[in-house]
Design a protein around this motif. Sequence first.
Motif, PDB file in Angstrom:
ATOM      1  N   GLN A 212      18.300  -1.780  -2.407  1.00  0.00           N
ATOM      2  CA  GLN A 212      19.238  -1.184  -3.366  1.00  0.00           C
ATOM      3  C   GLN A 212      20.227  -0.259  -2.662  1.00  0.00           C
ATOM      4  OE1 GLN A 212      19.501  -1.917  -6.668  1.00  0.00           O
ATOM      5  NE2 GLN A 212      21.228  -0.517  -6.865  1.00  0.00           N
ATOM      6  N   VAL A 213      19.746   0.473  -1.676  1.00  0.00           N
ATOM      7  CA  VAL A 213      20.647   1.379  -0.934  1.00  0.00           C
ATOM      8  C   VAL A 213      21.651   0.561  -0.107  1.00  0.00           C
ATOM      9  CG1 VAL A 213      20.762   3.177   0.844  1.00  0.00           C
ATOM     10  CG2 VAL A 213      19.070   3.337  -0.980  1.00  0.00           C
TER      11      VAL A 213
ATOM     12  N   ASN B 197       5.129  10.571  -0.557  1.00  0.00           N
ATOM     13  CA  ASN B 197       6.269   9.865  -1.141  1.00  0.00           C
ATOM     14  C   ASN B 197       7.617  10.378  -0.638  1.00  0.00           C
ATOM     15  OD1 ASN B 197       6.049  12.253  -2.448  1.00  0.00           O
ATOM     16  ND2 ASN B 197       6.228  11.441  -4.528  1.00  0.00           N
TER      17      ASN B 197
ATOM     18  N   ARG C 104      17.141   3.210   5.583  1.00  0.00           N
ATOM     19  CA  ARG C 104      17.849   4.290   4.879  1.00  0.00           C
ATOM     20  C   ARG C 104      18.212   5.435   5.812  1.00  0.00           C
ATOM     21  NH1 ARG C 104      14.254   5.662   0.194  1.00  0.00           N
ATOM     22  NH2 ARG C 104      12.825   4.149   1.105  1.00  0.00           N
TER      23      ARG C 104
ATOM     24  N   CYS D 224      12.094  -2.882   2.102  1.00  0.00           N
ATOM     25  CA  CYS D 224      11.508  -2.581   0.791  1.00  0.00           C
ATOM     26  C   CYS D 224      12.595  -2.607  -0.289  1.00  0.00           C
ATOM     27  CB  CYS D 224      10.799  -1.225   0.827  1.00  0.00           C
ATOM     28  SG  CYS D 224      11.914   0.185   0.712  1.00  0.00           S
TER      29      CYS D 224
ATOM     30  N   ALA E 142      13.626  -0.329  -2.343  1.00  0.00           N
ATOM     31  CA  ALA E 142      14.520   0.840  -2.356  1.00  0.00           C
ATOM     32  C   ALA E 142      15.623   0.665  -1.315  1.00  0.00           C
ATOM     33  CB  ALA E 142      13.715   2.115  -2.092  1.00  0.00           C
ATOM     34  N   CYS E 143      15.254   0.192  -0.128  1.00  0.00           N
ATOM     35  CA  CYS E 143      16.260  -0.004   0.929  1.00  0.00           C
ATOM     36  C   CYS E 143      17.257  -1.095   0.546  1.00  0.00           C
ATOM     37  CB  CYS E 143      15.585  -0.342   2.255  1.00  0.00           C
ATOM     38  SG  CYS E 143      14.762   1.085   2.972  1.00  0.00           S
TER      39      CYS E 143
END
Length: 163
Positions: free
Chosen positions: A113-114, A70, A77, A108, A110-111
């Motif tokens: 959101q970043v 993980n 990112r 994805c 997470a990316c």
Amino acid sequence: MESVQFSSEVKHVKEHDSLSQDVVKKLIQQSQEAKKKAYCPYSKFRVGAALLAHDNTVFIGCNVENACNNLGVCAERTAISKAVSEGCRKFKAIAVASDMSDQYISPCGACRQVMREFGSDWTVYLSKPDGSYLKMTVKELLPVSFGPEDLSMKKVIDIPDEH
Ligand code: THU
């Protein structure tokens, strides 16, 4: 209500259609070059990203995996962290490349959101190895998002026992 939102969305997309075909093509090529640097011994899934900053600097990134699963970081990112750590926080576009020829590589959650941390109003090119691409905005990839502006609302409410 929905149709009003749709028409403003279309306008928004058009406003961001400002990069020339040559610039987009080059950015995608740079993301394909970045893909060659991928460190992905576990997934064997290479991803590259090329991030175009407001001053036209390009930051590239690849996925960097880890034996502790993980802790792996995606290409997008990596590129964003490189840019921010060089003092750059304003972006025009990011191109993403993978080895999948049957579908466009999709960032994805997470990316997304970043990316959104640095604005909703910039472009993401999801590409295939043949250079074809899908053009989307960060807002389209992450609608109804939560971002830095929303945190300022926090100051409105005084939470008891939180001092
Ligand atoms: N990956 C990226 O780097 N970017 C994406 O857009 C999707 C997935 C990476 C994470 C992991 O190293 C590998 O691809 C397989 O999920």
